[in-house]
Scaffold this active site. Structure first.
Site, PDB file in Angstrom:
ATOM      1  N   LYS A  34       1.269  -1.198   0.136  1.00 19.00           N
ATOM      2  CA  LYS A  34       0.022   0.099  -0.060  1.00 19.00           C
ATOM      3  C   LYS A  34       0.938   1.483  -0.424  1.00 19.00           C
ATOM      4  O   LYS A  34       1.832   1.397   0.755  1.00 19.00           O
ATOM      5  CB  LYS A  34      -1.137   0.013   0.974  1.00 19.00           C
ATOM      6  CG  LYS A  34      -2.059  -1.047   0.846  1.00 19.00           C
ATOM      7  CD  LYS A  34      -2.823  -1.638   2.604  1.00 19.00           C
ATOM      8  CE  LYS A  34      -3.700  -2.415   2.232  1.00 19.00           C
ATOM      9  NZ  LYS A  34      -4.336  -2.511   4.039  1.00 19.00           N
ATOM     10  N   TYR A  60     -11.946  -2.730  -3.525  1.00 18.26           N
ATOM     11  CA  TYR A  60     -12.261  -2.823  -1.867  1.00 18.26           C
ATOM     12  C   TYR A  60     -14.043  -3.397  -1.585  1.00 18.26           C
ATOM     13  O   TYR A  60     -14.499  -2.995  -0.280  1.00 18.26           O
ATOM     14  CB  TYR A  60     -12.169  -2.057  -1.089  1.00 18.26           C
ATOM     15  CG  TYR A  60     -10.402  -2.300  -0.228  1.00 18.26           C
ATOM     16  CD1 TYR A  60     -10.172  -3.181   0.172  1.00 18.26           C
ATOM     17  CD2 TYR A  60      -9.344  -1.399  -1.259  1.00 18.26           C
ATOM     18  CE1 TYR A  60      -8.924  -3.576   1.108  1.00 18.26           C
ATOM     19  CE2 TYR A  60      -8.377  -1.345  -0.198  1.00 18.26           C
ATOM     20  CZ  TYR A  60      -7.955  -2.871   0.737  1.00 18.26           C
ATOM     21  OH  TYR A  60      -6.585  -2.713   1.175  1.00 18.26           O
ATOM     22  N   PHE A  82     -15.251   2.417   7.605  1.00 22.23           N
ATOM     23  CA  PHE A  82     -13.674   3.079   6.943  1.00 22.23           C
ATOM     24  C   PHE A  82     -13.468   3.329   5.121  1.00 22.23           C
ATOM     25  O   PHE A  82     -12.237   3.290   5.173  1.00 22.23           O
ATOM     26  CB  PHE A  82     -12.562   1.862   7.418  1.00 22.23           C
ATOM     27  CG  PHE A  82     -12.833   0.565   7.606  1.00 22.23           C
ATOM     28  CD1 PHE A  82     -12.507   0.283   6.016  1.00 22.23           C
ATOM     29  CD2 PHE A  82     -13.725  -0.052   8.223  1.00 22.23           C
ATOM     30  CE1 PHE A  82     -12.152  -1.137   6.176  1.00 22.23           C
ATOM     31  CE2 PHE A  82     -13.274  -1.644   8.063  1.00 22.23           C
ATOM     32  CZ  PHE A  82     -12.602  -1.748   7.103  1.00 22.23           C
ATOM     33  N   ARG A 133      -0.984 -15.244   3.514  1.00 24.78           N
ATOM     34  CA  ARG A 133      -1.501 -13.582   4.427  1.00 24.78           C
ATOM     35  C   ARG A 133      -0.678 -14.368   6.223  1.00 24.78           C
ATOM     36  O   ARG A 133      -0.817 -13.498   7.050  1.00 24.78           O
ATOM     37  CB  ARG A 133      -2.927 -14.314   4.999  1.00 24.78           C
ATOM     38  CG  ARG A 133      -4.017 -14.824   3.734  1.00 24.78           C
ATOM     39  CD  ARG A 133      -4.590 -13.239   3.570  1.00 24.78           C
ATOM     40  NE  ARG A 133      -5.659 -13.070   4.833  1.00 24.78           N
ATOM     41  CZ  ARG A 133      -6.799 -11.681   4.900  1.00 24.78           C
ATOM     42  NH1 ARG A 133      -6.139 -11.433   3.869  1.00 24.78           N
ATOM     43  NH2 ARG A 133      -7.076 -12.070   5.610  1.00 24.78           N
ATOM     44  N   THR A 158      -4.897  -7.960  10.474  1.00 26.56           N
ATOM     45  CA  THR A 158      -5.533  -6.731  10.052  1.00 26.56           C
ATOM     46  C   THR A 158      -5.352  -5.615  10.796  1.00 26.56           C
ATOM     47  O   THR A 158      -4.620  -4.712  10.120  1.00 26.56           O
ATOM     48  CB  THR A 158      -6.553  -6.889   9.763  1.00 26.56           C
ATOM     49  OG1 THR A 158      -7.410  -7.997   9.357  1.00 26.56           O
ATOM     50  CG2 THR A 158      -7.384  -5.353   9.046  1.00 26.56           C
ATOM     51  N   ARG A 195       2.776  -7.249   9.632  1.00 26.62           N
ATOM     52  CA  ARG A 195       2.750  -6.391   9.672  1.00 26.62           C
ATOM     53  C   ARG A 195       2.992  -5.862  11.056  1.00 26.62           C
ATOM     54  O   ARG A 195       3.192  -4.840  11.823  1.00 26.62           O
ATOM     55  CB  ARG A 195       1.052  -6.258   9.959  1.00 26.62           C
ATOM     56  CG  ARG A 195       0.250  -5.688   8.516  1.00 26.62           C
ATOM     57  CD  ARG A 195      -1.667  -6.184   8.367  1.00 26.62           C
ATOM     58  NE  ARG A 195      -1.777  -6.135   7.334  1.00 26.62           N
ATOM     59  CZ  ARG A 195      -3.046  -6.530   6.943  1.00 26.62           C
ATOM     60  NH1 ARG A 195      -3.189  -7.563   7.664  1.00 26.62           N
ATOM     61  NH2 ARG A 195      -3.360  -5.813   5.731  1.00 26.62           N
ATOM     62  N   ASN A 252      -1.866  -0.480   7.853  1.00 30.95           N
ATOM     63  CA  ASN A 252      -1.001  -1.083   8.056  1.00 30.95           C
ATOM     64  C   ASN A 252      -0.348  -2.456   6.522  1.00 30.95           C
ATOM     65  O   ASN A 252       0.439  -3.277   6.138  1.00 30.95           O
ATOM     66  CB  ASN A 252      -1.922  -2.927   8.287  1.00 30.95           C
ATOM     67  CG  ASN A 252      -3.280  -2.952   7.075  1.00 30.95           C
ATOM     68  OD1 ASN A 252      -3.253  -2.515   5.799  1.00 30.95           O
ATOM     69  ND2 ASN A 252      -4.098  -3.534   7.372  1.00 30.95           N
ATOM     70  N   HIS A 302      -1.573  -5.391   1.287  1.00 32.18           N
ATOM     71  CA  HIS A 302      -2.675  -6.222   1.325  1.00 32.18           C
ATOM     72  C   HIS A 302      -2.188  -7.548   0.940  1.00 32.18           C
ATOM     73  O   HIS A 302      -1.248  -7.770  -0.128  1.00 32.18           O
ATOM     74  CB  HIS A 302      -3.289  -5.452   0.252  1.00 32.18           C
ATOM     75  CG  HIS A 302      -4.974  -6.516  -0.255  1.00 32.18           C
ATOM     76  ND1 HIS A 302      -6.078  -6.576   0.663  1.00 32.18           N
ATOM     77  CD2 HIS A 302      -5.119  -7.579  -1.143  1.00 32.18           C
ATOM     78  CE1 HIS A 302      -6.398  -7.709  -0.662  1.00 32.18           C
ATOM     79  NE2 HIS A 302      -5.989  -8.095  -1.426  1.00 32.18           N
ATOM     80  N   GLU A 362      -8.572 -10.547  -7.750  1.00 32.11           N
ATOM     81  CA  GLU A 362      -8.070  -9.415  -7.237  1.00 32.11           C
ATOM     82  C   GLU A 362      -6.863  -9.619  -8.807  1.00 32.11           C
ATOM     83  O   GLU A 362      -6.385  -8.713  -8.699  1.00 32.11           O
ATOM     84  CB  GLU A 362      -6.983  -9.533  -6.106  1.00 32.11           C
ATOM     85  CG  GLU A 362      -8.512  -8.976  -4.881  1.00 32.11           C
ATOM     86  CD  GLU A 362      -8.238  -9.499  -3.963  1.00 32.11           C
ATOM     87  OE1 GLU A 362      -8.795  -9.028  -2.718  1.00 32.11           O
ATOM     88  OE2 GLU A 362      -6.987  -9.885  -3.515  1.00 32.11           O
TER      89      GLU A 362
HETATM   90  P1  RTP Z   1      -6.693  -7.725   5.931  1.00 31.05           P
HETATM   91  O1  RTP Z   1      -7.187  -8.807   4.242  1.00 31.05           O
HETATM   92  O2  RTP Z   1      -6.502  -6.749   4.507  1.00 31.05           O
HETATM   93  O3  RTP Z   1      -5.648  -8.399   6.566  1.00 31.05           O
HETATM   94  O4  RTP Z   1      -7.894  -7.106   6.088  1.00 31.05           O
HETATM   95  P2  RTP Z   1      -9.784  -7.909   5.339  1.00 31.05           P
HETATM   96  O5  RTP Z   1      -9.682  -7.828   4.307  1.00 31.05           O
HETATM   97  O6  RTP Z   1      -9.619  -9.253   6.203  1.00 31.05           O
HETATM   98  O7  RTP Z   1     -10.713  -6.540   6.617  1.00 31.05           O
HETATM   99  P3  RTP Z   1     -11.127  -5.463   5.859  1.00 31.05           P
HETATM  100  O8  RTP Z   1     -11.874  -5.252   7.799  1.00 31.05           O
HETATM  101  O9  RTP Z   1     -11.589  -5.800   4.818  1.00 31.05           O
HETATM  102  O10 RTP Z   1     -10.069  -4.462   6.014  1.00 31.05           O
HETATM  103  C1  RTP Z   1      -9.935  -3.768   4.514  1.00 31.05           C
HETATM  104  C2  RTP Z   1      -8.354  -2.803   5.151  1.00 31.05           C
HETATM  105  O11 RTP Z   1      -9.524  -1.890   5.587  1.00 31.05           O
HETATM  106  C3  RTP Z   1      -8.572  -1.006   6.254  1.00 31.05           C
HETATM  107  N1  RTP Z   1      -9.054  -0.689   7.646  1.00 31.05           N
HETATM  108  N2  RTP Z   1      -9.401   0.540   7.599  1.00 31.05           N
HETATM  109  N3  RTP Z   1     -10.721   1.704  11.481  1.00 31.05           N
HETATM  110  C4  RTP Z   1     -10.241   1.220  10.028  1.00 31.05           C
HETATM  111  O12 RTP Z   1      -9.536   2.874   9.766  1.00 31.05           O
HETATM  112  C5  RTP Z   1      -9.675   0.507   9.481  1.00 31.05           C
HETATM  113  N4  RTP Z   1      -9.931  -0.543   9.397  1.00 31.05           N
HETATM  114  C6  RTP Z   1      -9.492  -1.951   8.247  1.00 31.05           C
HETATM  115  C7  RTP Z   1      -7.182  -1.962   6.426  1.00 31.05           C
HETATM  116  O13 RTP Z   1      -6.046  -1.417   5.975  1.00 31.05           O
HETATM  117  C8  RTP Z   1      -7.727  -3.350   6.568  1.00 31.05           C
HETATM  118  O14 RTP Z   1      -6.398  -3.824   5.857  1.00 31.05           O
END
Ligand code: RTP
Length: 155
Positions: free
Chosen positions: A16, A56, A64, A92, A98, A109, A119, A122, A133
């Site tokens: 990122k 996304y 967010f 992963r 995350t 991370r 973080n 991705h 993707e």
């Molecule tokens: P990842 O695969 O990146 O580990 O995360 P995920 O898709 O399992 O989790 P998700 O909750 O969908 O988050 C995707 C990305 O969004 C950003 N994020 N920002 N509170 C916040 O500002 C917040 N929460 C999540 C993170 O960069 C996360 O990787």
């Protein structure tokens, strides 16, 4: 160089904008490379906001979402496809949880980031997302299939 007949598992990994700005490209590539995974696609680009929203789309309803898409489109992202046995799941693991506050030390991370919104990396979370993707970020002709000499020692 010999060309693979059967295709191995592939995943989409992106560094990122925060990871790029902090000079962590080589550190991240090194961790995947030394593990024994193989880089089969690589480019650097500034995604448009629309492109970030597509990537996304699964997080559309999250609070967010907008900030995340602004951030991802704010600067260069390094987009990669890595190949190897179990690379989706193990990638992963290399990346870590995350929220970097919960990522184990030893993970990317865990070692290199502090807050969830920054973080640095991705990775696709399963075979379906990996497929989607990879095809969102890369044209088929941008991906290479090849055998390297290390592989006969890794497998
Ligand atoms: P990842 O695969 O990146 O580990 O995360 P995920 O898709 O399992 O989790 P998700 O909750 O969908 O988050 C995707 C990305 O969004 C950003 N994020 N920002 N509170 C916040 O500002 C917040 N929460 C999540 C993170 O960069 C996360 O990787």
């Amino acid at each position: 160089q010999e060309v693979h007949a059967a295709e191995m598992e592939r995943t989409f990994i992106a560094i990122k904008p925060d990871g790029v700005q902090r000079g962590l490209i080589s550190e991240i590539i090194t961790r995947f490379e030394r593990k024994g995974f193989k880089l089969v696609g690589l480019k650097i680009m500034v995604p448009s906001k629309g492109f970030a929203q597509q990537h996304y789309h699964g997080a559309k309803e999250r609070p967010f979402f907008n900030g995340l898409c602004d951030f991802i489109s704010s600067g260069p992202v390094v987009a990669m496809v890595w190949e190897g046995e179990g690379v989706i799941r193990y990638g992963r693991k290399l990346i870590g949880a995350t929220d970097p506050k919960k990522s184990e030390p030893g993970t990317i991370r865990g070692d290199l980031a502090v807050v969830v919104a920054r973080n640095i990396i991705h990775g696709s979370d399963g075979p379906e997302t990996a497929k989607d993707e990879i095809s969102l970020w890369f044209k088929p002709e941008e991906l290479v299939s090849y055998t390297n000499n290390a592989e006969k020692w890794i497998y």
